[in-house]
Design a protein around this motif. Structure first.
Motif, mmCIF file in Angstrom:
data_model
loop_
_atom_site.group_PDB
_atom_site.id
_atom_site.type_symbol
_atom_site.label_atom_id
_atom_site.label_comp_id
_atom_site.label_asym_id
_atom_site.label_seq_id
_atom_site.Cartn_x
_atom_site.Cartn_y
_atom_site.Cartn_z
ATOM 1 N N PRO A 260 -21.718 -50.460 4.164
ATOM 2 C CA PRO A 260 -22.931 -51.289 3.482
ATOM 3 C C PRO A 260 -24.189 -51.198 4.346
ATOM 4 O O PRO A 260 -25.323 -51.070 3.982
ATOM 5 N N HIS A 261 -23.749 -51.121 5.655
ATOM 6 C CA HIS A 261 -25.013 -51.064 6.842
ATOM 7 C C HIS A 261 -25.259 -49.783 7.258
ATOM 8 O O HIS A 261 -24.383 -48.875 7.924
ATOM 9 N N ARG A 262 -26.380 -49.089 7.087
ATOM 10 C CA ARG A 262 -26.895 -47.798 7.570
ATOM 11 C C ARG A 262 -26.426 -47.586 9.157
ATOM 12 O O ARG A 262 -26.019 -46.729 9.664
ATOM 13 N N ALA A 263 -26.854 -48.745 9.890
ATOM 14 C CA ALA A 263 -26.389 -48.733 11.274
ATOM 15 C C ALA A 263 -24.815 -48.241 11.774
ATOM 16 O O ALA A 263 -24.633 -47.701 12.654
ATOM 17 N N LYS A 264 -24.098 -48.717 10.891
ATOM 18 C CA LYS A 264 -22.585 -48.673 11.217
ATOM 19 C C LYS A 264 -21.846 -47.377 10.381
ATOM 20 O O LYS A 264 -20.838 -46.942 10.568
ATOM 21 N N ALA A 265 -22.732 -46.805 9.555
ATOM 22 C CA ALA A 265 -22.210 -45.675 8.524
ATOM 23 C C ALA A 265 -22.160 -44.460 9.354
ATOM 24 O O ALA A 265 -22.995 -44.034 10.233
ATOM 25 N N PRO A 266 -21.036 -43.672 9.129
ATOM 26 C CA PRO A 266 -20.917 -42.059 9.930
ATOM 27 C C PRO A 266 -22.248 -41.313 9.197
ATOM 28 O O PRO A 266 -22.492 -41.426 7.945
ATOM 29 N N GLY A 267 -22.695 -40.614 10.206
ATOM 30 C CA GLY A 267 -23.819 -39.762 9.610
ATOM 31 C C GLY A 267 -24.994 -39.688 10.597
ATOM 32 O O GLY A 267 -24.989 -40.208 12.009
#
Length: 421
Positions: A260-267
């Motif tokens: 749900p959080h961009r900072a912890k998402a793969p990418g």
């Protein structure tokens, strides 16, 4: 419905190191006192709680699976329930005649023949000679040891031993049947026979407690599963739900994972992963898939910088880390087209009767094509279990043995016949 088994606050403590001196030699009083004053009384051994406050109730006629990792307390629990080991604390109540198959050789006298051991085990279970004779032929036929029935069992192979031991335990009409992972010694065809027999025992209103590391066997047989972890009951409920907890190491299904959080998402800057899901034929998120039914893999990702041609793909791995297949997104609506910023859902459906039985891990990945640059590749994003059918209408057909291969497609066959002469 009355209960077959009641476990109330069961605990079992072992003292690790307490038998050390019996192996290496005796300890003098001087050694003991010196060790006591130097390190304290606890230095002689370490306490290990193999079971710790285990409580549950099992009704008559239930087929219950017990799962957990090595050292979780499964075998200790079965030994306590079978009256082989006394609990340190707590109480186990069993209502009815109990037959246990916990390890190769349990309950057999090696010097006696197969025939004599059948009668001996029946007598131990409290059966009369007439009852044993009524089941004798069925036991020998099931175990497939007719040629060796009058041979001392010490000359049996481990497979013969297991076949006869299981046949005796299952056919001498116990009210409660307790079976450990010992069935792994037998071949795949016999394992299938055992699973079918245990299901028959359950359908006759008797209780089966089954320990296995094979989630396929557990999910085929049991509607209810108890998960043990470090001697405690970690979960107790419907089989699919508890197996999901075991495989996923958490409370949520292993078939869905969300960032749900961009900072912890793969990418990276161009795109990042938002979620990966496994859906069954009804579109529901599911971590168990019938081998005959299609399964849909879904990747949710966000493009933050537009203008790039992107290539989403899934790669499946089996439990041996062998790549089963890779499937690329070839949707003509986006093939070779730069993607604008936005939210995307990419889905692919794998047909039924294609994947092989077992646990499959799903890697979700995305790369740019020009220039080639990986955006994310989440190796074990989700997982799901493919369950084979015993109905004979999958690619297995009537074969009960092991089937090699990373896929198992149902392919059309044709056979022509010409009579002799």
């Amino acid at each position: 419905m009355s209960y077959a088994i009641r476990a109330r606050h069961l605990a079992k403590q072992y003292r690790i190191g307490a038998v050390k001196h019996r192996i290496t030699g005796y300890t003098t009083l001087r050694d003991t006192l010196t060790d006591w004053f130097r390190k304290g009384p606890a230095s002689a051994y370490k306490e290990l709680w193999a079971l710790d406050d285990v409580s549950f109730e099992i009704k008559q006629g239930e087929l219950v699976g017990i799962i957990g990792r090595n050292g979780a307390g499964k075998s200790t629990l079965l030994k306590v329930l079978s009256r082989i080991t006394e609990p340190t604390r707590g109480r186990a109540e069993l209502y009815g005649r109990v037959a246990s198959l916990l390890e190769v050789g349990t309950g057999f006298h090696p010097e006696l023949t197969g025939r004599e051991n059948i009668y001996l085990n029946g007598a131990i279970l409290g059966m009369r000679k007439r009852e044993i004779e009524r089941n004798f032929d069925a036991i020998v036929d099931f175990a497939e040891v007719e040629q060796f029935i009058d041979t001392p069992v010490k000359f049996y192979s481990s497979g013969m031993y297991v076949r006869l031991a299981f046949a005796v335990a299952a056919h001498l009409e116990p009210e409660i049947l307790i079976v450990d992972e010992v069935l792994a010694v037998g071949d795949a065809r016999f394992q299938k026979k055992c699973l079918n027999k245990m299901q028959d025992v359950g359908q006759q209103g008797r209780t089966v407690l089954f320990v296995s590391h094979s989630m396929q066997s557990i999910l085929r047989m049991c509607q209810r599963v108890i998960l043990l972890n470090q001697g405690k009951v970690a979960a107790d409920g419907p089989a699919q739900q508890v197996v999901g907890v075991y495989l996923g190491k958490g409370e949520h299904s292993i078939a869905e994972r969300v960032w749900p959080h961009r900072a912890k998402a793969p990418g990276h800057d161009i795109a990042h992963l938002r979620a990966v899901r496994v859906r069954d034929v009804d579109g529901d998120i599911s971590d168990t898939i019938d081998i005959r039914a299609p399964v849909t893999l879904e990747m949710e990702f966000v493009v933050t910088i537009g203008g790039y041609v992107l290539q989403p793909y899934f790669r499946l791995y089996n439990e041996d880390s062998v790549a089963v297949l890779t499937t690329f997104d070839l949707d003509p609506a986006w093939r070779r087209r730069p993607r604008p910023p936005g939210h995307y859902w990419a889905r692919v459906t794998i047909p039924g009767n294609f994947l092989a039985e077992g646990l499959l891990y799903v890697e979700a990945a995305l790369t740019t094509l020009d220039p080639p640059m990986g955006q994310f590749a989440e190796r074990d994003a989700v997982a799901f279990q493919v369950i084979d059918s015993l109905e004979g209408d999958s690619a297995r057909g009537d074969w009960g043995g092991n089937i090699a291969g990373v896929v198992r497609p149902l392919l059309p066959w044709q056979t022509t016949y010409t009579p002799l002469g």
